[in-house]
Design a protein around this motif. Structure first.
Motif, PDB file in Angstrom:
ATOM      1  N   HIS A 165     -42.168   5.720  32.443  1.00  0.00           N
ATOM      2  CA  HIS A 165     -42.709   4.791  31.444  1.00  0.00           C
ATOM      3  C   HIS A 165     -43.896   5.367  30.665  1.00  0.00           C
ATOM      4  O   HIS A 165     -44.404   4.709  29.765  1.00  0.00           O
ATOM      5  CB  HIS A 165     -43.128   3.460  32.085  1.00  0.00           C
ATOM      6  N   VAL A 166     -44.376   6.525  31.060  1.00  0.00           N
ATOM      7  CA  VAL A 166     -45.474   7.140  30.297  1.00  0.00           C
ATOM      8  C   VAL A 166     -44.977   8.444  29.688  1.00  0.00           C
ATOM      9  O   VAL A 166     -45.686   9.116  28.978  1.00  0.00           O
ATOM     10  CB  VAL A 166     -46.694   7.392  31.220  1.00  0.00           C
ATOM     11  N   ILE A 222     -43.422  11.431  27.601  1.00  0.00           N
ATOM     12  CA  ILE A 222     -43.410  11.729  26.168  1.00  0.00           C
ATOM     13  C   ILE A 222     -42.460  12.893  25.924  1.00  0.00           C
ATOM     14  O   ILE A 222     -42.734  13.800  25.151  1.00  0.00           O
ATOM     15  CB  ILE A 222     -44.840  12.067  25.672  1.00  0.00           C
ATOM     16  N   LEU A 231     -47.030  14.759  32.789  1.00  0.00           N
ATOM     17  CA  LEU A 231     -46.571  13.410  32.451  1.00  0.00           C
ATOM     18  C   LEU A 231     -45.056  13.274  32.450  1.00  0.00           C
ATOM     19  O   LEU A 231     -44.526  12.159  32.414  1.00  0.00           O
ATOM     20  CB  LEU A 231     -47.135  12.995  31.084  1.00  0.00           C
ATOM     21  N   ILE A 277     -53.354   9.151  21.715  1.00  0.00           N
ATOM     22  CA  ILE A 277     -54.443   8.636  22.561  1.00  0.00           C
ATOM     23  C   ILE A 277     -54.856   9.682  23.600  1.00  0.00           C
ATOM     24  O   ILE A 277     -56.044   9.916  23.846  1.00  0.00           O
ATOM     25  CB  ILE A 277     -54.007   7.327  23.255  1.00  0.00           C
ATOM     26  N   LEU A 278     -53.834  10.346  24.194  1.00  0.00           N
ATOM     27  CA  LEU A 278     -54.116  11.379  25.192  1.00  0.00           C
ATOM     28  C   LEU A 278     -54.926  12.524  24.578  1.00  0.00           C
ATOM     29  O   LEU A 278     -55.947  12.961  25.137  1.00  0.00           O
ATOM     30  CB  LEU A 278     -52.800  11.909  25.767  1.00  0.00           C
ATOM     31  N   PRO A 312     -43.441   5.403  19.897  1.00  0.00           N
ATOM     32  CA  PRO A 312     -44.114   5.132  21.185  1.00  0.00           C
ATOM     33  C   PRO A 312     -44.714   6.399  21.812  1.00  0.00           C
ATOM     34  O   PRO A 312     -45.855   6.408  22.261  1.00  0.00           O
ATOM     35  CB  PRO A 312     -43.003   4.542  22.057  1.00  0.00           C
ATOM     36  N   ASP A 313     -43.898   7.464  21.822  1.00  0.00           N
ATOM     37  CA  ASP A 313     -44.378   8.710  22.431  1.00  0.00           C
ATOM     38  C   ASP A 313     -45.536   9.304  21.638  1.00  0.00           C
ATOM     39  O   ASP A 313     -46.492   9.843  22.211  1.00  0.00           O
ATOM     40  CB  ASP A 313     -43.238   9.728  22.521  1.00  0.00           C
ATOM     41  N   ALA A 373     -47.718   7.698  19.858  1.00  0.00           N
ATOM     42  CA  ALA A 373     -48.922   6.898  20.102  1.00  0.00           C
ATOM     43  C   ALA A 373     -49.577   7.312  21.416  1.00  0.00           C
ATOM     44  O   ALA A 373     -50.809   7.462  21.501  1.00  0.00           O
ATOM     45  CB  ALA A 373     -48.574   5.415  20.120  1.00  0.00           C
ATOM     46  N   ASN A 374     -48.732   7.503  22.451  1.00  0.00           N
ATOM     47  CA  ASN A 374     -49.272   7.958  23.741  1.00  0.00           C
ATOM     48  C   ASN A 374     -49.941   9.325  23.617  1.00  0.00           C
ATOM     49  O   ASN A 374     -51.029   9.561  24.153  1.00  0.00           O
ATOM     50  CB  ASN A 374     -48.158   8.030  24.788  1.00  0.00           C
ATOM     51  N   ALA A 375     -49.258  10.238  22.918  1.00  0.00           N
ATOM     52  CA  ALA A 375     -49.801  11.591  22.758  1.00  0.00           C
ATOM     53  C   ALA A 375     -51.103  11.571  21.962  1.00  0.00           C
ATOM     54  O   ALA A 375     -52.054  12.296  22.282  1.00  0.00           O
ATOM     55  CB  ALA A 375     -48.776  12.484  22.064  1.00  0.00           C
TER      56      ALA A 375
END
Length: 677
Positions: free
Chosen positions: A122-123, A125, A117, A68-69, A61-62, A64-66
């Motif tokens: 919930h966001v 990382i 962040l 995209i960021l 999950p983390d 994927a967020n990173a």
């Protein structure tokens, strides 16, 4: 056909197709590949950071967020800074620095966002290591840099696959920026027919170094060995700033081996700083007389002339036309070219219009482009000249119109006076009437201790300029310099014509010497003098060492491929009327001091050496010229120009002499003015 040959040909064809396709990549293709790279690098960075021990379910999950960021940050930075508007086929160290700078910016932004962040639920990382941003940036820099520079590498490989047998093998003398640029263009454009084989350079630090894939094989003394061992067809001298003695030595070495030598122009001819294959030309006499390059403060000259109205007399002549070219690049508001030869004025007008069109297309280099006006007229015609002033209202005048040929003016003194003296007086009178702020007259070293009518007439013209400066307090100046190589009627074009018809080459005396400058060199210093000159000064150009005319003739004969006194004879004809063996630079009583420019001297007391009777004598000179009275002209010049001693009288039976009583009265008035007691 052998199977191995078929396979080899297929592989060769595939490689060629791949190379061609890679060279066709455009920025839209790079963008797609970059997105793929940016989606992969965070995972690869995490893999490297944890030495391959990654529990993907834990970090998914983390990560994927990173990912995209990071993708948003990178594309945002790269797009906003024009990364996808670059042409990568000619990528260089500048582009590599550009990539590194943008990646560094993304790393900084990503790191700041990482820390920010942490405070957003919930966001977060927080499971990812903080070094992930740095490793991701490093990998991105490597991948996108390698992708872009692979295009450049493939181009080099593709060029190298062409046949070298059909191209001339070239030895480049000079491994500096000019030589490297030249080799780069040869490698980039093999269809031009040049194949660079090796460099020659006198710098021992460069010996055996490889530059753009070719080696520096030695200094200039190893040229013969390099020519024979490397099967050289042509030698190109790529040293636009080197002294003439070096050029002469290299040319002689090449001739001894029977190899043709070419050169790049001197630095004054490469004013835009670019070196191209079409700049290569045969060695000329100007190259052999080349001195250290003159350092001109171009920015200061441009600021001086920018948005001004500039009038150039003699605009179609050798000096006048070069003045027009260089002034045009300084962004004046308007330029007026005055000349009485319609053909020469037409030619320079057409050239300037082409130059202005190029300047308009290059909006980055030039914000303004001047308007050009041409005016066909004679500076001796005051009414016609006044019309030009009323129409144009100039801010700056460069006065280059003059009669300059010594022997012709000796035979035609009235022409020397009406053009050089009366014409200058007309210009100055109108310049003062119309409040012209700057006036620069081009004079000559022949005005120094003159022995001829031409030099004496130019000395009188100098006095008129200084007198006008005294009256007005404005920066009106005169600039003295010597012979100009390549100007119309000068020795070089004359010698070339004589050589072209098989000789002989005529020189007046075996010991006669002259100072020489190239046309661009002289004009650059004239423009510099316009900036540095103050009220009522004569400026002198430092022209280096004088050159023997007979040596000039010998070099031109050799450069033309002939031997002196074997193929082409040199004949001595004797000094012509009014001609000196040696030109002088200094006048007794004048005081000289340096300026901010090492090539310019100021005669600081020039305005103090003006006779009180100048106006009276000039008026009488003009009257004598109108009456074609050569003998009275010589007498009057002798009175006003210190040191001038005419060696003979002008025999002109058709002339109408000034009345003897008037001449005697004039002489008495002159003596009374000079010695009132």
């Amino acid at each position: 056909m052998n199977l191995s040959i078929i396979i080899s040909q297929l592989i060769q064809k595939c490689i060629n197709t791949l190379l061609c396709q890679l060279l066709k990549l455009r920025n839209r293709h790079f963008l797609i590949v970059d997105i793929i790279i940016f989606l992969i690098t965070p995972s690869l960075a995490l893999f490297l950071r944890l030495d391959g021990h990654v529990v993907w379910e834990l970090y998914k999950p983390d990560l994927a967020n990173a990912t995209i960021l990071f993708l948003i940050v990178k594309l945002g930075v790269f797009w906003n800074f024009g990364f996808y508007r670059r042409y990568w086929r000619y990528a260089s160290i500048e582009e590599l620095t550009y990539i590194a700078t943008l990646v560094t910016a993304t790393v900084v932004i990503q790191t700041l966002l990482f820390n920010f962040l942490e405070y957003i639920p919930h966001v977060a990382i927080e499971k990812l290591p903080r070094s992930l941003s740095f490793i991701d940036g490093l990998l991105s820099c490597i991948f996108i840099g390698a992708l872009r520079f692979s295009v450049r590498a493939v181009e080099r490989v593709y060029q190298g696959r062409g046949s070298c047998n059909s191209r001339e093998r070239v030895l480049v003398v000079g491994a500096g920026s000019a030589g490297v640029s030249l080799v780069q263009e040869m490698q980039r454009n093999p269809q031009l027919g040049f194949y660079p084989v090796a460099f020659i350079d006198d710098d021992p630090r460069k010996l055996h170094a490889r530059i753009r894939g070719i080696s520096v094989v030695g200094d200039r003394h190893t040229i013969p060995d390099a020519i024979h061992s490397l099967e050289i067809h042509k030698v190109i001298i790529a040293m636009p700033t080197v002294a003439g003695e070096v050029i002469r030595e290299i040319v002689d070495i090449c001739k001894a081996t029977g190899t043709h030598a070419c050169t790049l122009p001197g630095i004054h001819e490469i004013l835009n700083g670019r070196v191209r294959l079409d700049s290569i030309r045969d060695v000329r006499i100007e190259d052999l007389l080349r001195r250290e390059p003159i350092q001109t403060d171009i920015e200061r000259v441009s600021q001086f002339l920018q948005r001004k109205k500039v009038l150039i007399t003699g605009g179609g002549g050798s000096i006048g036309s070069e003045l027009c070219r260089q002034i045009c690049k300084c962004r004046p508001a308007e330029m007026m070219l005055i000349g009485h030869g319609e053909n020469s004025v037409f030619v320079i007008q057409q050239e300037l219009e082409q130059l202005i069109q190029l300047l308009k297309e290059d909006g980055k280099a030039q914000k303004y482009t001047p308007r050009i006006y041409t005016f066909i007229g004679d500076i001796r015609d005051r009414d016609r000249l006044k019309h030009a002033f009323e129409r144009f209202q100039p801010d700056v005048i460069f006065h280059a119109a003059a009669h300059k040929h010594v022997p012709l003016m000796e035979l035609n003194p009235p022409e020397a006076i009406t053009n050089n003296v009366l014409g200058t007086k007309n210009l100055l009178d109108l310049a003062l009437q119309y409040n012209v702020k700057h006036f620069v007259m081009i004079s000559t070293d022949k005005a120094v201790n003159p022995t001829n009518v031409m030099g004496a007439s130019k000395r009188v013209a100098e006095m008129l300029v200084l007198q006008a400066a005294q009256k007005s307090g404005l920066p009106y100046v005169a600039v003295r310099f010597g012979n100009v190589l390549g100007s119309r009627g000068s020795v070089v074009p004359t010698f070339k014509k004589q050589i072209a018809v098989g000789g002989p080459v005529t020189v007046t005396h075996p010991e006669i010497c002259r100072y020489f400058m190239t046309i661009p060199e002289a004009v650059q210093l004239v423009l510099q003098a316009a900036v540095l000159g103050r009220t009522g000064e004569v400026l002198m150009l430092n022209m280096g060492k004088p050159v023997k005319i007979v040596d000039l003739a010998k070099e031109l004969i050799r450069l033309s491929g002939y031997e002196v006194n074997k193929d082409i004879d040199i004949v001595f004809t004797g000094l012509r009327p009014g001609e000196k063996l040696f030109e002088e630079l200094f006048i007794k009583g004048e005081e000289y001091e340096p300026t901010e420019h090492e090539k310019l001297l100021i005669v600081k007391n020039a305005s103090q050496i003006i006779p009180q009777s100048l106006d009276m004598i000039v008026e009488s000179l003009c009257q004598a010229a109108i009456k074609n009275d050569g003998n009275s002209i010589l007498f009057l010049l002798e009175q006003v120009v210190p040191g001038y001693k005419p060696k003979y009288s002008v025999n002109n039976r058709s002339s109408t002499s000034i009345n003897s009583d008037d001449l005697a009265k004039l002489h008495e008035n002159i003596l009374t003015t000079v010695n009132p007691s």
